[in-house]
Every structure is written in C-alpha cells, then in structure tokens.
Design an enzyme around this catalytic site. Structure first.
Site, short mmCIF file in Angstrom:
data_model
loop_
_atom_site.label_atom_id
_atom_site.label_comp_id
_atom_site.label_asym_id
_atom_site.label_seq_id
_atom_site.Cartn_x
_atom_site.Cartn_y
_atom_site.Cartn_z
NE ARG A 215 -3.68 -2.07 2.63
CZ ARG A 215 -3.83 -2.85 3.69
NH1 ARG A 215 -3.11 -2.65 4.78
NH2 ARG A 215 -4.71 -3.81 3.69
CB SER B 63 -18.83 -9.09 -4.50
OG SER B 63 -18.00 -9.83 -3.64
CB CYS C 128 -3.38 -13.82 -1.13
SG CYS C 128 -5.15 -14.01 -1.30
N1 SAH Z 1 -7.31 -5.54 -0.92
C1 SAH Z 1 -7.89 -5.79 0.36
C2 SAH Z 1 -8.07 -7.27 0.66
C3 SAH Z 1 -8.89 -8.01 -0.36
S1 SAH Z 1 -9.64 -9.46 0.27
C4 SAH Z 1 -7.07 -5.11 1.43
O1 SAH Z 1 -6.01 -4.53 1.14
O2 SAH Z 1 -7.47 -5.14 2.59
C5 SAH Z 1 -10.65 -9.93 -1.05
C6 SAH Z 1 -11.97 -9.18 -1.16
O3 SAH Z 1 -12.56 -9.59 -2.39
C7 SAH Z 1 -13.00 -9.48 -0.09
O4 SAH Z 1 -13.36 -8.29 0.56
C8 SAH Z 1 -14.21 -10.06 -0.83
O5 SAH Z 1 -15.46 -9.59 -0.35
C9 SAH Z 1 -13.98 -9.56 -2.24
N2 SAH Z 1 -14.55 -10.40 -3.31
C10 SAH Z 1 -14.60 -11.74 -3.39
N3 SAH Z 1 -15.13 -12.12 -4.57
C11 SAH Z 1 -15.42 -10.98 -5.27
C12 SAH Z 1 -15.98 -10.72 -6.56
N4 SAH Z 1 -16.35 -11.70 -7.36
N5 SAH Z 1 -16.11 -9.44 -6.94
C13 SAH Z 1 -15.73 -8.42 -6.12
N6 SAH Z 1 -15.20 -8.63 -4.90
C14 SAH Z 1 -15.05 -9.88 -4.47
#
Ligand code: SAH
Length: 393
Positions: free
Chosen positions: A211, A250, A337
């Site tokens: 970040r 989502s 991840c």
């Molecule tokens: N980038 C974030 C962590 C991401 S975790 C950070 O820095 O904190 C992954 C996220 O993807 C979750 O919040 C989950 O709700 C979302 N997610 C899962 N499937 C998805 C989809 N099909 N479309 C959009 N978001 C999705």
C-alpha cells in the site's frame, strides 16, 4: 505424554527443521493422544527429535520445539518475546506512526497453527490447530506478560479456522478486556478494525508495504481499487494525491467499511466513491480508459493444489480485463494470495493476459508479503503473497 516413533528415514525433514510430521511417517505410538495433546516424537532408533501438537489429519504433528523442553508458561513467553523483538527490529512495533502488525505468523515464527495480529491496544489471536486452541488462555496470559500495559484486549477469533471435524463448538470472544475502541494506525493512516465480523483477523495486515508503494504512484491518477475490502489501498491512494478513487467489492459490508475508513482519514472528501459489485461484471462494463491506476487484490482463487488450473485461468481472465481497459501509461498492481499458486505460475498467468491484450507491458516491481509475515526458510510453504506492478504503454 504420548510418544510417537517414526518410520525409518522419516526423520530426515525434521533434521532440517521442517515443522510438520505427516501421518504416513508414523510407525507406532506409546500411549494414545487426544486431539490437540502434546506429543514427543522419536526416530526409529529411539532418539528424541521433536515435541509438538497432535492432530487427526494428514499433518499429524505440528512441531513446537526440536529441543526436549517443557512447553510451559516460560516457553510461550520466550517465543512471543522473540517474535516481538523481531517486530521491533523491523520497525513495525514501538512506532508512533504504526501500531498495526502481525506478531506471530505461524510456522514463520516457529509456532505452527498460531496467528496473532496487533491493532493498537488489541491483539487478535487465531488458532488454526486444535493444540493451539486448547492452550489459548495460556498463550493469552503469556502475551499479556510480554506486551505489558500497551495491550488492553485480546480477542480470540477461531470460529472458522479450526478443523470442523474436531467439533470444538468454538465461539469468538475476548480472553482479556473487551474495550470498544476499534481504531488502529497503519503508517499514520487510521482504520476501523472489525475483528468481530471481519475477514481473517479483521484487516489484511499483509499489504502494508505494498500500500505504501501504491501511495507513491497515486499522484494525479484515476484509481480503481478492485476487491477493496476495508479500503487499505484506497486510503493510501488518497493520501498520495489521487485525482479520484473508486473502490469495488462484492460485499456490501466491505463497501460500508471502506466508506467509514475514507471518512475517518479524509472527512467530506468527494474524490472517493465505493460500489458493491462483482469484479468481473464491473470490469466488463467499465468505460475504456476510465482508470490509469488499477489494483487487483482478489481472494485466494486456489485454496488447494487441485484447484490450481482453474485458479490460473481466473487470474488470466481478471488481468486481461485490466490490460484491455487501462489508459495508456497506466499502472497495474496485481496480486495473488493463493499459497497453491507459486510466483512463476502467477507471473505466467499475468503474462498470458498481457499477451492476449496485445499491450506493451513492463514489470516495475515484484512484490511479496512483508517482514512481519516471515517465511521460515525450512518451510517454504509459508510463502503465499505475490504481486507485480506493471507499466502498461
Ligand atoms: N485488498 C484488500 C483485501 C482483499 S480481500 C485489502 O487490502 O485489505 C478480497 C476481497 O474480495 C473481499 O473483501 C471479498 O469480499 C472480495 N470479493 C470476493 N469475490 C469478489 C468478486 N467476485 N467481486 C468483487 N469482490 C469480491
């Protein structure tokens, strides 16, 4: 304490300090352990080699020590002290700008099955093994002794991380304190941490350094933070001087969280908007060239090796949409991840997407998990987060 004797030659990986003993390596038992019990492990020749937690399943023993030592209060305090000293030397603990860090990263801190994240005065303790679950209070007491008055609350969050079959009926809750203050500071930015209902321990501590890097690429850019969750990347992009930031997830709950975190740091700032939308749908429908900085940080597409093929296709499909859409001169931060996907496989999936899009793409940075998520050199399975920063002509 039950003794476990290994088959001949099955002590080899333990001699190299690999912390797992698979059930197939066991020759016989002396005694009958209950799940989560401490067991002492011996070679076929009867020589002590390790002590650890017994569990039913393919990983039968998670090693706590290769020395024949008692696993008592002093043991836990010593291990946690070593972990804290390491975080001090990384500059993430005892830093007024940063009170958010991972104190214990399982095997990476020689404590397989245990995760502890620190958020200001609160630590979130998570057990991934029955053994760690059973000694949670002993660990909490040792943690309090090591951290001192800076630690006010310990929240135990293992409802979804323990083996279902062990039927422990585990409920989340405080082992110490119970304070309502939920704000933690990461590199000078503030975040609400929802350890009660949030994913993992409430926040993705592992993206801190990435970040920060993003912040330096944000000035004047139109940013899309896809899979934003609590909006870590969004808030850094705003501090970095982004022109606009769109956060997409989502989950409606995530959208609420990102809005709250933006408001906490930049009240009333109209550069930010969040959308509850499926990633693929959003990427399909977005206007071409709408963004010149895109972050893709999806959940693990492959939780197991057998899902690998589909996961790689998923990464390619996702990244292809970003390459097709990003404005010339744009920057893409793309992550995986999935522990089951290695660095080369991920890079190949992204390469395939780049080639399909026909764009000219340069790799600027190769990213990974931060220092407070260390990889035990004898346990390469601990490497899971990888990312690429790409310049798209
Ligand atoms: N980038 C974030 C962590 C991401 S975790 C950070 O820095 O904190 C992954 C996220 O993807 C979750 O919040 C989950 O709700 C979302 N997610 C899962 N499937 C998805 C989809 N099909 N479309 C959009 N978001 C999705």
């Amino acid at each position: 304490m039950t003794k476990i004797f290994l088959k001949r030659g099955k002590d080899e990986s333990l001699r190299r300090f690999h912390p797992w003993i698979f059930s197939g390596a066991i020759h016989h038992f002396e005694g009958k352990p209950a799940e989560g019990d401490l067991v002492r492990v011996f070679t076929a020749e009867g020589v002590f080699i390790a002590v650890g937690h017994w569990q039913i399943g393919s990983i039968a023993v998670r090693v706590l020590s290769f020395d024949d030592e008692p696993i008592d209060d002093a043991f836990w305090q010593h291990r946690l002290q070593v972990a804290l000293d390491a975080r001090r030397s990384m500059g993430v603990a005892d830093n007024p700008q940063n009170d958010t860090f991972r104190l214990v990263h399982g095997e990476g801190d020689n404590l397989p099955g245990l995760v502890i994240d620190v958020y200001g005065p609160t630590a979130v303790l998570q057990a991934h093994s029955v053994g760690m679950h059973l000694v949670r209070q002993q660990i909490a007491d040792a943690l309090k002794a090591v951290m001192g008055p800076r630690l006010q609350n310990i929240f135990y969050k293992s409802e979804t991380t323990l083996p279902f079959k062990a039927d422990l009926g585990q409920e989340n809750g405080f082992l110490l304190g119970g304070d309502g203050n939920d704000i933690a500071t990461e590199n000078g930015l503030k975040f609400h941490i929802d350890w009660l209902r949030g994913q993992k321990t409430g926040f993705f501590v592992d993206q801190r350094d990435n970040r920060s890097l993003l912040e330096h690429y944000s000035r004047g850019r139109d940013v899309l933070n896809m899979f934003c969750y609590t909006g870590g990347f969004s808030v850094y992009a705003m501090r970095g001087g982004a022109r606009l930031v769109h956060s997409v997830d989502s989950s409606a709950k995530a959208v609420e969280l990102v809005n709250a975190n933006v408001e906490l740091n930049f009240p009333g700032d109209t550069r930010h908007q969040a959308f509850a939308e499926d990633a693929f749908r959003y990427l399909q429908q977005m206007e071409e060239g709408a963004y010149d900085l895109i972050i893709l940080d999806p959940p693990a597409f492959a939780k197991h090796k057998d899902a690998l093929h589909n996961a790689l296709k998923g990464y390619t499909r996702l990244n292809l949409r970003a390459f097709e859409n990003i404005r010339p001169g744009g920057i893409l931060f793309t992550f995986s991840c999935s522990q089951a996907v290695n660095k080369d496989q991920f890079r190949m999936a992204v390469f395939t997407a780049a080639a399909q899009s026909g764009r000219r793409v340069r790799i600027l940075h190769q990213l990974h998990q931060p220092a407070d998520h260390p990889i035990n050199i004898y346990h390469p399975e601990g490497e899971y987060l990888k990312g690429l920063v790409l310049y798209v002509e």
